[in-house]
Design an enzyme around this catalytic site. Structure first.
Site: not given
Length: 565
Positions: A233, A306
């Site tokens: 992230h 993702d």
């Protein structure tokens, strides 16, 4: 030579036959027309505009309790192919069902009537994006501790049976990352454990349960997120393993799932510099996704990125629109963004322009759209598909699942592992007892067995930059604990482990209840009287932990990590 000519002739015959079938279908054909799936998919794709093709391979999420006007515009005006339900908008599950119903109605209003894939992350345990009344389960590491594939199967079954009632038809689970880096805070108890074969077997069983429930499972994070403590992230993690380890460890669970026919795999923003020398993330790498996953491993299902808003993808590519381009070229079929892009976003305009200037890129988008539509045809025309138009008024008939509640308690009990055995089982002999932890449900379960116990609450959300608060909690616990004979304390991360360590050398009986990853109690706690591992903050895990501590059953779980535990 004759064999070669025959092969060419046969290929031409099949192609022209299919083309003839496409052109001979009525002009008003749509998704629900009664034709063979492959013929109908190719027909729809051949008649779609560039805008429709590109929109079909995008998946956007929404923030807030209900979808934004912008997301609705993507569905109505552009024919968006998929939506994602994230964890910040799901406390009211009736609104989730209503939102799905509205979005599917909008999709059905377009000319081809192609329904939406509606996805979420409902892994079980720690990661549970659809909250509200859905089951808060013991999670993957608890399944690994019990070691029974049937526990993985029924976990997948009941978790997905609940979200199916909301109209969610795709789940980004199971997580089949191998818990290799024990310092990782990204994977932790989301993993089934450290053994690649066990992870593969349990992941396969979980996926089978999901399919039995009527929801598409998605194995993640290809090719494996378990050997890094870095979070994609925020940055692009590098996993510096050689090809032998990569092949014999990381790929093992995915090989199990591919052989079992897993319908979807999620690609990860991870760099393997010894495999892909230029450091390209797996999610953007044609070598990883097309050459390895498709061609070498023989995978036939959907490849889904993702979240492309994660820095692990965009920082490498240089921009969001370039990351989307690279993801499509690499071989992904669905590109995810947790944020809904504006209608004029460059991820749309730049990639649409590239379709119009590059035949190769357009063909790749077209191929991805065909994969998506074919997968939708096979799923939505099956008798087990999730409802397109869920009725929010009847949701509580299905959630929480009554049979599932019984199962998850039993499964939690099978998972409990004894790491250190002192006075065990521990019974209330009239001594003064203090229970310390972050949740009222923990205290409730504790008082069922130790009704005279007092409690000490500390925050679950302790962070690394909250050292003063951690110290305050540690000091408060230390001074409070002096008045008690036995302290039962929950440990779930490094900070709570440090709080618990303040109890050392006090001359008190200290019982540790480890939830989440057990790595925080596997060393430096040899002074504790008893350590039990429960792997999640689910109420089922609390009930199982205190039940085991009080002697209601004998725990049989094994910590599913490498080492002599």
């Amino acid at each position: 030579m004759k064999k070669l000519l025959f092969s060419i002739y046969l290929s031409f015959f099949v192609f022209t036959g299919l083309s003839h079938a496409q052109t001979s279908l009525p002009q008003d054909v749509d998704f629900w027309s009664n034709y063979p799936d492959d013929v109908l998919a190719e027909t729809l794709v051949s008649r779609m505009s560039d805008e429709e093709l590109l929109a079909q391979i995008l998946m956007f999420g929404w923030a807030g309790a209900e979808p934004s006007d912008l997301l609705n515009s993507w569905v109505i005006q552009r024919g968006l192919g998929s939506v994602k339900v994230f964890g910040w908008n799901t406390e009211d599950i009736r609104k989730v069902a209503k939102s799905v119903r509205i979005l599917q109605t909008e999709a059905a209003g377009r000319r081809f009537k192609i329904p939406l894939f509606v996805a979420t992350d409902q892994e079980g345990g720690w990661i549970r994006h659809v909250k509200g009344e859905t089951s808060d389960t013991p999670g993957n590491m608890a399944i690994g501790a019990s070691g029974y594939p049937i526990d993985a199967y029924y976990s997948g079954y009941y978790i997905n049976k609940e979200i199916k009632a909301l109209g969610i038809n795709m789940n980004f689970a199971p997580t089949v990352d191998i818990y290799t880096d024990l310092g990782s805070t990204v994977i932790g108890p989301r993993s089934f454990g450290s053994d690649p074969v066990n992870v593969g077997i349990l992941g396969e069983a979980f996926a089978a349960g999901s399919i039995a429930a009527g929801v598409i499972p998605t194995a993640k994070h290809f090719p494996g997120h378990g050997d890094t403590s870095q979070d994609s992230h925020g940055k692009l993690p590098q996993i510096n393993i050689d090809e032998e380890v990569f092949e014999s460890r990381e790929l093992v669970p995915f090989k199990y799932l591919i052989r079992a026919g897993i319908p979807a795999i999620m690609s990860a923003h991870l760099s393997f510099p010894n495999i892909e020398p230029d450091g390209t993330p797996a999610s953007l790498s044609k070598k990883m996704l097309t050459e390895l996953l498709r061609n070498k491993l023989g995978y036939k299902g959907l490849i889904i990125t993702d979240d492309m808003q994660m820095n692990g993808a965009t920082l490498f590519a240089g921009s969001a629109h370039k990351a989307f381009t690279m993801a499509i070229e690499a071989g992904n079929d669905i590109i995810i963004s947790s944020e809904t892009a504006t209608l004029g976003s460059q991820i749309w305009t730049k990639n649409l322009a590239l379709m119009q200037s590059s035949t190769e890129f357009k063909n790749r988008v077209r191929e991805a759209a065909r994969h998506v539509i074919l997968a939708k045809l096979k799923y939505f025309k099956s008798p087990d598909a999730a409802p397109l138009y869920p009725d929010e008024k009847t949701i509580y008939e299905y959630i929480p699942d009554k049979e599932g509640q019984k199962f998850f308690l039993e499964q939690a009990c099978r998972s409990i592992s004894v790491y250190r055995k002192g006075e065990f089982p521990y019974r209330d002999n009239g001594e003064s007892i203090l229970i310390a932890g972050p949740f009222n449900s923990l205290f409730d379960e504790g008082r069922k067995r130790y009704p005279s116990a007092d409690t000490f609450h500390f925050s679950y959300s302790l962070k690394e930059d909250e050292s003063n608060y951690s110290s305050w909690n540690a000091d408060g616990l230390y001074y409070t604990a002096r008045r008690y004979d036995t302290i039962i304390i929950t440990v779930y991360d490094r900070h709570t482990a440090n709080i618990a360590k303040r109890l050392r050398d006090m001359g008190k009986r200290v019982i540790i209840l480890s939830i989440m990853s057990p790595v925080h109690v596997l060393e430096d706690f040899d002074w504790a009287d008893t350590i039990l591992c429960g792997y999640s903050y689910s109420n089922y895990s609390y009930a199982a932990l205190f039940g085991a501590l009080a002697g209601e059953f004998e725990p049989q779980g094994k910590i599913p990590l490498d080492g002599d535990f």
